[in-house]
Design a protein around this motif. Sequence first.
Motif, PDB file in Angstrom:
ATOM      1  N   LEU A 112     122.135  -5.153  -8.791  1.00  0.00           N
ATOM      2  CA  LEU A 112     123.133  -4.407  -7.661  1.00  0.00           C
ATOM      3  C   LEU A 112     125.012  -4.517  -8.164  1.00  0.00           C
ATOM      4  O   LEU A 112     124.929  -5.269  -9.155  1.00  0.00           O
ATOM      5  N   ARG A 149     128.846  -0.060   1.139  1.00  0.00           N
ATOM      6  CA  ARG A 149     128.105  -0.866   1.617  1.00  0.00           C
ATOM      7  C   ARG A 149     127.815  -1.117   3.351  1.00  0.00           C
ATOM      8  O   ARG A 149     128.835  -1.522   3.567  1.00  0.00           O
ATOM      9  N   THR A 159     119.888  -6.163   1.350  1.00  0.00           N
ATOM     10  CA  THR A 159     118.446  -5.235   0.170  1.00  0.00           C
ATOM     11  C   THR A 159     117.418  -5.139   0.723  1.00  0.00           C
ATOM     12  O   THR A 159     116.730  -4.819  -0.146  1.00  0.00           O
ATOM     13  N   ALA A 174     124.759   0.269  -4.281  1.00  0.00           N
ATOM     14  CA  ALA A 174     124.601  -0.997  -3.532  1.00  0.00           C
ATOM     15  C   ALA A 174     123.347  -0.914  -4.773  1.00  0.00           C
ATOM     16  O   ALA A 174     122.658  -1.920  -5.367  1.00  0.00           O
ATOM     17  N   PHE A 175     122.252   0.475  -5.735  1.00  0.00           N
ATOM     18  CA  PHE A 175     121.158   0.148  -6.251  1.00  0.00           C
ATOM     19  C   PHE A 175     121.906   1.416  -7.398  1.00  0.00           C
ATOM     20  O   PHE A 175     120.543   0.645  -8.609  1.00  0.00           O
ATOM     21  N   ARG A 235     113.277  -1.605  -9.171  1.00  0.00           N
ATOM     22  CA  ARG A 235     113.258  -3.205  -8.237  1.00  0.00           C
ATOM     23  C   ARG A 235     112.323  -2.841  -7.006  1.00  0.00           C
ATOM     24  O   ARG A 235     111.994  -4.355  -6.649  1.00  0.00           O
TER      25      ARG A 235
END
Length: 196
Positions: A5, A11, A17, A55-56, A65
């Motif tokens: 992350l 966010r 998550t 976030a990703f 993920r």
Amino acid sequence: MTANLISGRGRPRGFDTEQALATGEALFHEKGYDGVGLAALTSALGIKPPSFYAAFGSKAAFFERVLQRYSSAATPIEDLFVPGRPPIDALAQLLLGSARDYAADPGRRGCLVLEAARSSTDAEICQLARTAAQHPRTAIRGFLMQSHPDAADGVTDMVIATMSGMSAAAREGWDEERLSRVARIALMGIAAELGD
């Protein structure tokens, strides 16, 4: 490529998550990696693209993920292949459990990992999925080498090919009974190969 992350800036408050990964897994399982666009993904997650990237990192990193999450929650290979357990018992549990799991949910038919490796047009995604698929293959072979070293390679290939075929058949709509029949027929051949 990293799946870690990135800083949480952007966010929304309360962003979960784990829930985001579960939602992504359901989408990818139903539609495939290529069938889920960023707009549909961020809409399902309830976030804007900048928040998703913060976030990703990327759609591919997010999918990595998701694969990790799916693989750890799928049939626990290490729990099946306990030293000293009769191989045919462990393999029967694996194949019959896969038949059940692959057909259990109409929106999540087959194996997410195997189908991503087979159907994505994105070479990076195919490689991620192939890497994830290598873990069970290695575990099965290692387990069989302990008791049946001469048959380990062939039986491992048979198990993986059976699982791959059952996954594809489940995607076509086969039910658990039909998939289980395939698993049982494969197990007869495997038992013969193992001399059990």
